[in-house]
Design a protein around this motif. Structure first.
Motif, PDB file in Angstrom:
ATOM      1  N   VAL A 101       0.841  -1.198   0.000  1.00  0.00           N
ATOM      2  CA  VAL A 101       0.000   0.000   0.000  1.00  0.00           C
ATOM      3  C   VAL A 101       0.878   1.249   0.000  1.00  0.00           C
ATOM      4  CG1 VAL A 101      -1.673   1.348   1.333  1.00  0.00           C
ATOM      5  CG2 VAL A 101      -1.988  -1.114   1.068  1.00  0.00           C
ATOM      6  N   TYR A 102       1.901   1.260   0.859  1.00  0.00           N
ATOM      7  CA  TYR A 102       2.796   2.412   0.903  1.00  0.00           C
ATOM      8  C   TYR A 102       3.513   2.595  -0.435  1.00  0.00           C
ATOM      9  CZ  TYR A 102       6.475   5.646   2.000  1.00  0.00           C
ATOM     10  OH  TYR A 102       7.312   6.724   1.961  1.00  0.00           O
ATOM     11  N   GLY A 103       3.907   1.508  -1.066  1.00  0.00           N
ATOM     12  CA  GLY A 103       4.567   1.588  -2.375  1.00  0.00           C
ATOM     13  C   GLY A 103       3.688   2.267  -3.416  1.00  0.00           C
ATOM     14  N   GLU A 104       2.407   1.964  -3.391  1.00  0.00           N
ATOM     15  CA  GLU A 104       1.477   2.601  -4.331  1.00  0.00           C
ATOM     16  C   GLU A 104       1.321   4.090  -4.033  1.00  0.00           C
ATOM     17  OE1 GLU A 104       0.172   1.327  -7.181  1.00  0.00           O
ATOM     18  OE2 GLU A 104       1.508  -0.339  -6.679  1.00  0.00           O
ATOM     19  N   LEU A 105       1.235   4.423  -2.756  1.00  0.00           N
ATOM     20  CA  LEU A 105       1.135   5.834  -2.380  1.00  0.00           C
ATOM     21  C   LEU A 105       2.414   6.583  -2.779  1.00  0.00           C
ATOM     22  CD1 LEU A 105      -0.530   5.514   1.150  1.00  0.00           C
ATOM     23  CD2 LEU A 105      -1.605   6.288  -0.978  1.00  0.00           C
ATOM     24  N   GLN A 106       3.543   5.925  -2.598  1.00  0.00           N
ATOM     25  CA  GLN A 106       4.816   6.541  -2.960  1.00  0.00           C
ATOM     26  C   GLN A 106       4.903   6.786  -4.467  1.00  0.00           C
ATOM     27  OE1 GLN A 106       8.538   4.293  -2.420  1.00  0.00           O
ATOM     28  NE2 GLN A 106       9.168   5.966  -1.082  1.00  0.00           N
ATOM     29  N   LYS A 107       4.407   5.861  -5.273  1.00  0.00           N
ATOM     30  CA  LYS A 107       4.385   6.052  -6.733  1.00  0.00           C
ATOM     31  C   LYS A 107       3.571   7.299  -7.100  1.00  0.00           C
ATOM     32  CE  LYS A 107       4.800   1.206  -8.041  1.00  0.00           C
ATOM     33  NZ  LYS A 107       4.096   0.040  -8.630  1.00  0.00           N
ATOM     34  N   LYS A 108       2.458   7.500  -6.409  1.00  0.00           N
ATOM     35  CA  LYS A 108       1.637   8.691  -6.657  1.00  0.00           C
ATOM     36  C   LYS A 108       2.402   9.965  -6.319  1.00  0.00           C
ATOM     37  CE  LYS A 108      -2.898   6.598  -5.901  1.00  0.00           C
ATOM     38  NZ  LYS A 108      -4.127   6.623  -5.099  1.00  0.00           N
ATOM     39  N   ILE A 109       3.165   9.906  -5.232  1.00  0.00           N
ATOM     40  CA  ILE A 109       3.962  11.076  -4.830  1.00  0.00           C
ATOM     41  C   ILE A 109       5.015  11.368  -5.886  1.00  0.00           C
ATOM     42  CG2 ILE A 109       5.604  11.967  -3.125  1.00  0.00           C
ATOM     43  CD1 ILE A 109       4.022  10.262  -1.015  1.00  0.00           C
ATOM     44  N   TRP A 110       5.726  10.339  -6.345  1.00  0.00           N
ATOM     45  CA  TRP A 110       6.761  10.550  -7.381  1.00  0.00           C
ATOM     46  C   TRP A 110       6.143  11.152  -8.628  1.00  0.00           C
ATOM     47  CZ3 TRP A 110       9.364  10.404  -3.546  1.00  0.00           C
ATOM     48  CH2 TRP A 110      10.051   9.361  -2.968  1.00  0.00           C
ATOM     49  N   LYS A 111       4.995  10.624  -9.021  1.00  0.00           N
ATOM     50  CA  LYS A 111       4.322  11.132 -10.220  1.00  0.00           C
ATOM     51  C   LYS A 111       3.870  12.584 -10.024  1.00  0.00           C
ATOM     52  CE  LYS A 111       0.628  10.010 -13.448  1.00  0.00           C
ATOM     53  NZ  LYS A 111      -0.447   9.077 -13.782  1.00  0.00           N
ATOM     54  N   LYS A 112       3.305  12.879  -8.884  1.00  0.00           N
ATOM     55  CA  LYS A 112       2.803  14.232  -8.581  1.00  0.00           C
ATOM     56  C   LYS A 112       3.919  15.266  -8.689  1.00  0.00           C
ATOM     57  CE  LYS A 112       0.659  16.788  -4.738  1.00  0.00           C
ATOM     58  NZ  LYS A 112       0.071  16.649  -3.383  1.00  0.00           N
ATOM     59  N   TYR A 113       5.104  14.924  -8.190  1.00  0.00           N
ATOM     60  CA  TYR A 113       6.212  15.881  -8.167  1.00  0.00           C
ATOM     61  C   TYR A 113       7.230  15.661  -9.295  1.00  0.00           C
ATOM     62  CZ  TYR A 113       4.288  17.307  -3.744  1.00  0.00           C
ATOM     63  OH  TYR A 113       3.434  17.777  -2.768  1.00  0.00           O
ATOM     64  N   LYS A 114       6.934  14.699 -10.155  1.00  0.00           N
ATOM     65  CA  LYS A 114       7.793  14.408 -11.311  1.00  0.00           C
ATOM     66  C   LYS A 114       9.240  14.125 -10.891  1.00  0.00           C
ATOM     67  CE  LYS A 114       4.776  16.920 -14.284  1.00  0.00           C
ATOM     68  NZ  LYS A 114       4.343  18.199 -14.706  1.00  0.00           N
ATOM     69  N   VAL A 115       9.371  13.220  -9.931  1.00  0.00           N
ATOM     70  CA  VAL A 115      10.685  12.761  -9.483  1.00  0.00           C
ATOM     71  C   VAL A 115      10.693  11.239  -9.518  1.00  0.00           C
ATOM     72  CG1 VAL A 115      11.072  14.771  -7.989  1.00  0.00           C
ATOM     73  CG2 VAL A 115      10.093  12.699  -7.018  1.00  0.00           C
ATOM     74  N   ASP A 116      11.863  10.669  -9.400  1.00  0.00           N
ATOM     75  CA  ASP A 116      11.953   9.219  -9.290  1.00  0.00           C
ATOM     76  C   ASP A 116      12.689   8.859  -8.012  1.00  0.00           C
ATOM     77  OD1 ASP A 116      14.694   9.567  -9.812  1.00  0.00           O
ATOM     78  OD2 ASP A 116      14.472   9.080 -11.928  1.00  0.00           O
ATOM     79  N   THR A 117      12.721   7.589  -7.707  1.00  0.00           N
ATOM     80  CA  THR A 117      13.337   7.125  -6.466  1.00  0.00           C
ATOM     81  C   THR A 117      14.807   7.504  -6.392  1.00  0.00           C
ATOM     82  OG1 THR A 117      11.784   5.280  -6.398  1.00  0.00           O
ATOM     83  CG2 THR A 117      13.742   5.077  -5.043  1.00  0.00           C
ATOM     84  N   LEU A 118      15.519   7.381  -7.499  1.00  0.00           N
ATOM     85  CA  LEU A 118      16.948   7.687  -7.507  1.00  0.00           C
ATOM     86  C   LEU A 118      17.206   9.158  -7.161  1.00  0.00           C
ATOM     87  CD1 LEU A 118      19.798   6.605  -8.022  1.00  0.00           C
ATOM     88  CD2 LEU A 118      19.499   7.225 -10.420  1.00  0.00           C
ATOM     89  N   LEU A 119      16.472  10.066  -7.791  1.00  0.00           N
ATOM     90  CA  LEU A 119      16.637  11.496  -7.509  1.00  0.00           C
ATOM     91  C   LEU A 119      16.255  11.812  -6.064  1.00  0.00           C
ATOM     92  CD1 LEU A 119      17.270  14.380  -8.353  1.00  0.00           C
ATOM     93  CD2 LEU A 119      14.933  14.551  -9.254  1.00  0.00           C
TER      94      LEU A 119
END
Length: 121
Positions: free
Chosen positions: A66-84
């Motif tokens: 569930v947290y992983g899905e929420l985190q994907k939404k956050i990355w998409k919202k702010y146009k960032v990826d995990t590495l950055l």
């Protein structure tokens, strides 16, 4: 426990660890997430963590999913990826002065959202 105290209680252990870290007068590299954007991302991350905790899921695997899905939404919202995000987070956590400024803004962002009752991602 009032929400303000709850959010502050999340920050205190992190700050204690950060204060123990070494810091220099190094300026943030240009390829990091800017401090204001990082504050917004961290505010959303803390809200996501609280949402997963409040779900009281029975298994750790479910919570992680569930947290992983929420985190994907956050990355998409702010146009960032995990590495950055990790690169930026690593820099800021190794420079307490910057992280203190960021978390001052995180706290303000969460207080504003709480007043508006907009604790959503």
């Amino acid at each position: 426990m009032p929400r303000n105290l709850f959010f502050r209680s999340l920050l205190i252990p992190g700050f204690l660890l950060i204060l123990l870290a070494c810091s220099g007068d190094e300026k943030p590299p240009g390829d990091l997430i800017p401090q204001d954007k990082m504050a917004k991302i961290l505010a959303d991350i803390h809200v996501a963590e609280a949402q997963v905790t409040n779900m009281q899921l029975r298994s750790l695997d479910s919570s992680v999913m569930v947290y992983g899905e929420l985190q994907k939404k956050i990355w998409k919202k702010y146009k960032v990826d995990t590495l950055l995000y990790r690169k930026s987070y690593s820099f800021y956590t190794s420079h307490p002065a910057y992280l203190t400024e960021i978390y001052d803004q995180v706290e303000k962002n969460l207080e504003i959202r709480e007043k508006k009752k907009q604790i959503k991602l």
